[in-house]
Enzyme design. Structure first.
Site, PDB file in Angstrom:
ATOM      1  N   ASN A 179      33.549  71.088  33.554  1.00  0.00           N
ATOM      2  CA  ASN A 179      34.582  70.090  33.866  1.00  0.00           C
ATOM      3  C   ASN A 179      35.918  70.821  34.032  1.00  0.00           C
ATOM      4  OD1 ASN A 179      34.663  70.669  31.049  1.00  0.00           O
ATOM      5  ND2 ASN A 179      35.977  68.901  30.732  1.00  0.00           N
ATOM      6  N   GLU A 215      38.285  75.556  22.086  1.00  0.00           N
ATOM      7  CA  GLU A 215      38.707  74.184  22.371  1.00  0.00           C
ATOM      8  C   GLU A 215      37.434  73.396  22.590  1.00  0.00           C
ATOM      9  OE1 GLU A 215      38.860  71.331  24.499  1.00  0.00           O
ATOM     10  OE2 GLU A 215      40.574  71.775  25.791  1.00  0.00           O
ATOM     11  N   CYS A 254      37.634  66.595  27.559  1.00  0.00           N
ATOM     12  CA  CYS A 254      37.619  66.673  26.097  1.00  0.00           C
ATOM     13  C   CYS A 254      38.656  65.763  25.460  1.00  0.00           C
ATOM     14  CB  CYS A 254      37.841  68.116  25.658  1.00  0.00           C
ATOM     15  SG  CYS A 254      39.242  68.903  26.475  1.00  0.00           S
ATOM     16  N   GLU A 308      45.737  76.966  23.478  1.00  0.00           N
ATOM     17  CA  GLU A 308      46.041  77.391  24.840  1.00  0.00           C
ATOM     18  C   GLU A 308      47.485  77.009  25.141  1.00  0.00           C
ATOM     19  OE1 GLU A 308      41.656  76.781  26.906  1.00  0.00           O
ATOM     20  OE2 GLU A 308      43.115  75.165  27.028  1.00  0.00           O
TER      21      GLU A 308
END
Length: 398
Positions: A52, A150, A184, A362
């Site tokens: 994704n 993540e 997410c 990030e």
């Protein structure tokens, strides 16, 4: 997709600027010494990226790693490797030396496992499911390789009674059904104040029913298919569990059909379920176009429901009371909170989760520091002679 692609150079520009303006430090050090600290590269880092947003997430990782001076081995998802391969070719054509950015394709259980277990990495950076994150972290840990991860999420969208209803409805639909719910930070749990629950849901369901499901190649499509047959099966599996546990289907709940849809496509209707907090679909990540709804009593109840999750990646809060917005944001056990918005991202804004949603960050300075390490140099500025082994205890014990 065009809008997303248009923003990707921002990450390269941001981290290119950040490394040019990074400065070392000179911490205070007792005695006639000067101590300066520099940040230096880690070495070779591994990155495992998902299907994704395959190029966005890859660039979010590659940009700070390159800026910090590392070499990289990227393993893209076997379901979406092409964009990452093409990006690596573009960087090579632009002058990046051979061997600095390397793309290794293959199955996660083969190539990804080999990368995670490699003893010569300095760090591994993963975006993926929580169970995959545990496996990668365990493999890397055997080699004392640090990990950024993540992972999964079950983001709450909290709508208070004073919210701008129209904006909250549009925002909640965007939070859940963008990319067919395959992000997410997708708005997976819709928590609505009990005083507006019925009114909100009536209007929200009209919005959801209006979403045009169709092929990605059609510019009029508002929601496309899920990525694969296995992902479609996963969504249907959770629907069966929801039915068994007594969830109420307010809309959707089955494969999408229509003359404009390929009957072999992986289309699923945008789905809204009314649930209780203990139901499986209210707690586990589905990763598809499914949202669960629950009313809440008051602010403390909203916070309790929002935090009642093994995940802690993101949340959004919808209210016109700015004090309450900040208060609730402070109380949520998540790494990202949006007030009166959802999904927004910027290369300067830290991105990452708590609890089972991962570790590390990030974006921003934190990402650059994730991909570098400090080197401390202590300089003796004194000309005074020193001998530890002289026959004078005052030297050794002063």
């Amino acid at each position: 997709m065009n809008a997303q692609l248009g923003r990707l150079p921002e990450w390269l520009e941001y981290f290119g600027s950040l490394i040019r303006t990074q400065e070392g430090s000179v911490p205070p050090f007792f005695g006639p010494y000067v101590n300066y600290v520099r940040r230096i590269p880690l070495g070779v880092v591994g990155q495992i990226t998902p299907w994704n947003h395959p190029l966005l997430i890859a660039i979010k990782k590659i940009s700070p790693a390159l800026a910090a001076g590392n070499s990289i081995v990227v393993k893209p998802s076997e379901l979406a490797p092409a964009a990452v391969i093409e990006f690596a070719k573009i960087l090579t054509e632009a002058g990046l030396p051979n061997g600095v950015l390397n793309v290794v394709t293959g199955l996660g259980a083969v190539s990804g496992k080999a990368l995670a277990e490699h003893p010569n990495l300095a760090k591994i950076d993963l975006t993926g499911g929580t169970e995959t994150g545990r496996a990668v972290a365990a493999a890397a840990g055997k080699n004392l390789v640090s990990v950024i991860a993540e992972l999964g999420g079950k983001a709450p969208v909290i709508v208070f009674e004073d919210a701008d209803i129209e904006q909250a409805i549009n925002g909640a639909a965007f939070a859940t059904f963008i990319a067919s719910g395959q992000t997410c930070v997708m708005g997976a749990r819709l928590l609505i104040h009990k005083s507006i629950y019925s009114k909100f849901m009536d209007q929200y369901l009209r919005k959801v029913k209006s979403i045009r499901v169709g092929p990605p190649s059609d510019p009029t499509t508002q929601m496309g298919p899920v990525v694969s047959k296995s992902q479609l099966n996963r969504v249907e599996h959770f629907m069966r569990i929801a039915e068994q546990e007594g969830a109420k289907v307010l809309f959707g709940g089955k494969r999408a059909t229509g003359s404009h849809l390929n009957p072999n496509g992986f289309y699923f209707e945008p789905t809204v379920l009314e649930v209780t907090p203990t139901m499986t679909v209210a707690r586990e990540e589905i990763f598809g176009p499914v949202v669960v709804t629950m009313p809440f009593e008051d602010e403390s109840d909203a916070i309790r429901l929002a935090n009642d999750s093994p995940y802690g990646l993101a949340a959004s809060v919808w209210t016109q009371n700015i004090k309450r917005g900040h208060r609730v944001a402070e109380s949520l056990d998540v790494g990202l909170v949006w007030l009166n918005d959802h999904h927004r991202n910027d290369p300067s804004s830290p991105w990452g989760g708590m609890k089972d949603s991962g570790m590390g960050r990030e974006n921003g300075w934190e990402a650059l520091h994730e991909y570098s390490q400090s080197k401390s140099v202590v300089v003796n500025m004194s000309d005074k002679p020193f001998d530890w082994f002289v026959n004078d205890q005052t030297v050794r014990y002063s």
